[in-house]
Design a protein around this motif. Structure first.
Motif, PDB file in Angstrom:
ATOM      1  N   ALA A   1       1.393  16.888  40.256  1.00  0.00           N
ATOM      2  CA  ALA A   1       0.726  16.487  41.496  1.00  0.00           C
ATOM      3  C   ALA A   1      -0.147  15.260  41.282  1.00  0.00           C
ATOM      4  N   LEU A   2      -0.838  15.192  40.143  1.00  0.00           N
ATOM      5  CA  LEU A   2      -1.686  14.027  39.862  1.00  0.00           C
ATOM      6  C   LEU A   2      -0.843  12.763  39.695  1.00  0.00           C
ATOM      7  N   ILE A   3       0.303  12.889  39.015  1.00  0.00           N
ATOM      8  CA  ILE A   3       1.174  11.710  38.831  1.00  0.00           C
ATOM      9  C   ILE A   3       1.692  11.212  40.175  1.00  0.00           C
ATOM     10  N   LEU A   4       2.114  12.136  41.033  1.00  0.00           N
ATOM     11  CA  LEU A   4       2.647  11.731  42.343  1.00  0.00           C
ATOM     12  C   LEU A   4       1.570  11.106  43.220  1.00  0.00           C
ATOM     13  N   MET A   5       0.343  11.590  43.108  1.00  0.00           N
ATOM     14  CA  MET A   5      -0.721  11.001  43.914  1.00  0.00           C
ATOM     15  C   MET A   5      -1.173   9.654  43.362  1.00  0.00           C
ATOM     16  N   LEU A   6      -1.162   9.525  42.021  1.00  0.00           N
ATOM     17  CA  LEU A   6      -1.626   8.278  41.413  1.00  0.00           C
ATOM     18  C   LEU A   6      -0.639   7.131  41.584  1.00  0.00           C
ATOM     19  N   ARG A   7       0.613   7.419  41.924  1.00  0.00           N
ATOM     20  CA  ARG A   7       1.590   6.324  42.025  1.00  0.00           C
ATOM     21  C   ARG A   7       1.269   5.382  43.178  1.00  0.00           C
ATOM     22  N   PHE A   8       0.456   5.838  44.147  1.00  0.00           N
ATOM     23  CA  PHE A   8       0.069   4.968  45.257  1.00  0.00           C
ATOM     24  C   PHE A   8      -1.239   4.232  44.981  1.00  0.00           C
ATOM     25  N   ASN A   9      -1.807   4.451  43.803  1.00  0.00           N
ATOM     26  CA  ASN A   9      -3.084   3.816  43.480  1.00  0.00           C
ATOM     27  C   ASN A   9      -2.835   2.368  43.049  1.00  0.00           C
ATOM     28  N   PRO A  10      -3.404   1.376  43.757  1.00  0.00           N
ATOM     29  CA  PRO A  10      -3.139  -0.034  43.390  1.00  0.00           C
ATOM     30  C   PRO A  10      -4.011  -0.528  42.239  1.00  0.00           C
ATOM     31  N   TYR A  11      -4.921   0.304  41.704  1.00  0.00           N
ATOM     32  CA  TYR A  11      -5.858  -0.169  40.681  1.00  0.00           C
ATOM     33  C   TYR A  11      -5.494   0.322  39.281  1.00  0.00           C
ATOM     34  N   LEU A  12      -4.284   0.753  39.083  1.00  0.00           N
ATOM     35  CA  LEU A  12      -3.897   1.267  37.762  1.00  0.00           C
ATOM     36  C   LEU A  12      -3.551   0.146  36.782  1.00  0.00           C
ATOM     37  N   GLY A  13      -3.272  -1.035  37.277  1.00  0.00           N
ATOM     38  CA  GLY A  13      -2.954  -2.151  36.394  1.00  0.00           C
ATOM     39  C   GLY A  13      -1.632  -1.956  35.684  1.00  0.00           C
ATOM     40  N   PRO A  14      -1.586  -2.202  34.337  1.00  0.00           N
ATOM     41  CA  PRO A  14      -0.313  -2.060  33.603  1.00  0.00           C
ATOM     42  C   PRO A  14       0.205  -0.627  33.570  1.00  0.00           C
TER      43      PRO A  14
ATOM     44  N   GLY B   1       0.486   1.228  36.080  1.00  0.00           N
ATOM     45  CA  GLY B   1       1.136   1.524  37.346  1.00  0.00           C
ATOM     46  C   GLY B   1       2.635   1.711  37.231  1.00  0.00           C
ATOM     47  N   ASP B   2       3.274   0.854  36.375  1.00  0.00           N
ATOM     48  CA  ASP B   2       4.729   0.968  36.220  1.00  0.00           C
ATOM     49  C   ASP B   2       5.109   2.291  35.562  1.00  0.00           C
ATOM     50  N   TYR B   3       4.345   2.707  34.544  1.00  0.00           N
ATOM     51  CA  TYR B   3       4.659   3.972  33.862  1.00  0.00           C
ATOM     52  C   TYR B   3       4.475   5.156  34.820  1.00  0.00           C
ATOM     53  N   VAL B   4       3.384   5.118  35.571  1.00  0.00           N
ATOM     54  CA  VAL B   4       3.138   6.206  36.526  1.00  0.00           C
ATOM     55  C   VAL B   4       4.215   6.240  37.602  1.00  0.00           C
ATOM     56  N   SER B   5       4.625   5.032  38.071  1.00  0.00           N
ATOM     57  CA  SER B   5       5.665   4.981  39.103  1.00  0.00           C
ATOM     58  C   SER B   5       7.000   5.512  38.568  1.00  0.00           C
ATOM     59  N   ASN B   6       7.350   5.137  37.333  1.00  0.00           N
ATOM     60  CA  ASN B   6       8.596   5.639  36.745  1.00  0.00           C
ATOM     61  C   ASN B   6       8.551   7.156  36.543  1.00  0.00           C
ATOM     62  N   ALA B   7       7.394   7.644  36.079  1.00  0.00           N
ATOM     63  CA  ALA B   7       7.267   9.094  35.894  1.00  0.00           C
ATOM     64  C   ALA B   7       7.361   9.832  37.227  1.00  0.00           C
ATOM     65  N   ALA B   8       6.757   9.242  38.275  1.00  0.00           N
ATOM     66  CA  ALA B   8       6.816   9.886  39.600  1.00  0.00           C
ATOM     67  C   ALA B   8       8.249   9.900  40.134  1.00  0.00           C
ATOM     68  N   ASN B   9       8.970   8.784  39.947  1.00  0.00           N
ATOM     69  CA  ASN B   9      10.368   8.750  40.403  1.00  0.00           C
ATOM     70  C   ASN B   9      11.217   9.768  39.640  1.00  0.00           C
ATOM     71  N   TRP B  10      10.964   9.920  38.338  1.00  0.00           N
ATOM     72  CA  TRP B  10      11.726  10.915  37.572  1.00  0.00           C
ATOM     73  C   TRP B  10      11.426  12.325  38.071  1.00  0.00           C
ATOM     74  N   LEU B  11      10.149  12.583  38.358  1.00  0.00           N
ATOM     75  CA  LEU B  11       9.791  13.911  38.866  1.00  0.00           C
ATOM     76  C   LEU B  11      10.480  14.195  40.206  1.00  0.00           C
ATOM     77  N   LEU B  12      10.559  13.156  41.052  1.00  0.00           N
ATOM     78  CA  LEU B  12      11.152  13.361  42.373  1.00  0.00           C
ATOM     79  C   LEU B  12      12.671  13.500  42.299  1.00  0.00           C
ATOM     80  N   ASN B  13      13.293  12.699  41.429  1.00  0.00           N
ATOM     81  CA  ASN B  13      14.759  12.640  41.416  1.00  0.00           C
ATOM     82  C   ASN B  13      15.415  13.642  40.487  1.00  0.00           C
ATOM     83  N   VAL B  14      14.671  14.201  39.525  1.00  0.00           N
ATOM     84  CA  VAL B  14      15.304  15.133  38.589  1.00  0.00           C
ATOM     85  C   VAL B  14      14.843  16.578  38.825  1.00  0.00           C
ATOM     86  N   PRO B  15      13.624  16.956  38.432  1.00  0.00           N
ATOM     87  CA  PRO B  15      13.279  18.377  38.625  1.00  0.00           C
ATOM     88  C   PRO B  15      13.102  18.754  40.090  1.00  0.00           C
TER      89      PRO B  15
END
Length: 219
Positions: A155-168, A170-184
């Motif tokens: 839940a924290l990863i999915l919520m943090l993917r919309f955070n614009p202040y994560l800096g570098p 952000g890409d890792y969080v976005s990839n992890a969120a997409n994997w969570l959505l598309n796989v499990p």
């Protein structure tokens, strides 16, 4: 016969629907379309029956002076007012019956009842639901065991993917969120859909074969 005839009708029409689906033909498709028209007609009678049942239940509460009869008064007034708003409309300076017409849907009273009564009530209910959802999420996301901890992390990863202040990060969080959505998440959704489909087939077979008879008012 009061029980055998409905069971026989359900069996015949249920088997016909199965046959029509797997063996499509011009004649069977015509019968299928004809039966769909009957569903609309039966739905209209069911609507009238539902309104009558609603009226009788709340009228009995008023007649018996139940403690919560005030809600029944509000419900009955709202019911008949909405029916009147749906039928009556003012067109070219005169009032008339315009049921299920463009003029009726654009009626001043009907639109104001929808815009200033129904829509604010819906917004209020959904606003209250947000607090209940937040409370349920707080209880569910407490890391009391391994599964709850995994749920909290996802839940924290999915919520943090919309955070614009994560800096570098952000890409890792976005990839992890997409994997969570598309796989499990997608695998769980497909499993649920397959389970629902199997449950619907099992329930339909029970109804067609007369095992499930609760629709006749007795299990």
């Amino acid at each position: 016969m009061k029980r055998q005839i409905p069971i026989l009708l359900v069996l015949v029409f249920g088997l016909f629907m199965v046959f029509q689906y797997f063996v499509p033909h011009e004649s069977s498709e015509w019968i299928y379309e004809y039966l769909l028209d009957w569903i609309t007609i039966i739905g209209v009678f069911a609507l009238v029956l539902g309104i009558w049942s609603l009226f009788r239940v709340n009228y009995d509460k008023l007649r018996q002076h139940k403690p919560d009869r005030g809600y029944s008064v509000v419900l009955l007034i709202s019911l008949f007012a909405t029916i009147c708003f749906g039928f009556l409309a003012k067109v070219d300076g005169s009032w008339g019956l315009h049921f299920s017409t463009t003029e009726g849907l654009q009626s001043y009273m009907y639109r104001h009842a929808y815009e200033y009564v129904i829509r604010p009530i819906q917004s209020t209910i959904f606003s209250l639901l947000a607090f209940f959802i937040a409370s349920a999420a707080y209880r569910a996301f407490r890391a009391r065991n391994v599964l709850a901890t995994l749920l909290l992390a996802a839940a924290l990863i999915l919520m943090l993917r919309f955070n614009p202040y994560l800096g570098p990060l952000g890409d890792y969080v976005s990839n992890a969120a997409n994997w969570l959505l598309n796989v499990p998440n997608l695998a769980a959704k497909r499993a649920i859909v397959i389970g629902i489909g199997l449950g619907m087939v099992a329930t339909a077979l029970k109804v067609i074969l007369g095992i499930e008879r609760s629709y006749m008012g007795k299990g």
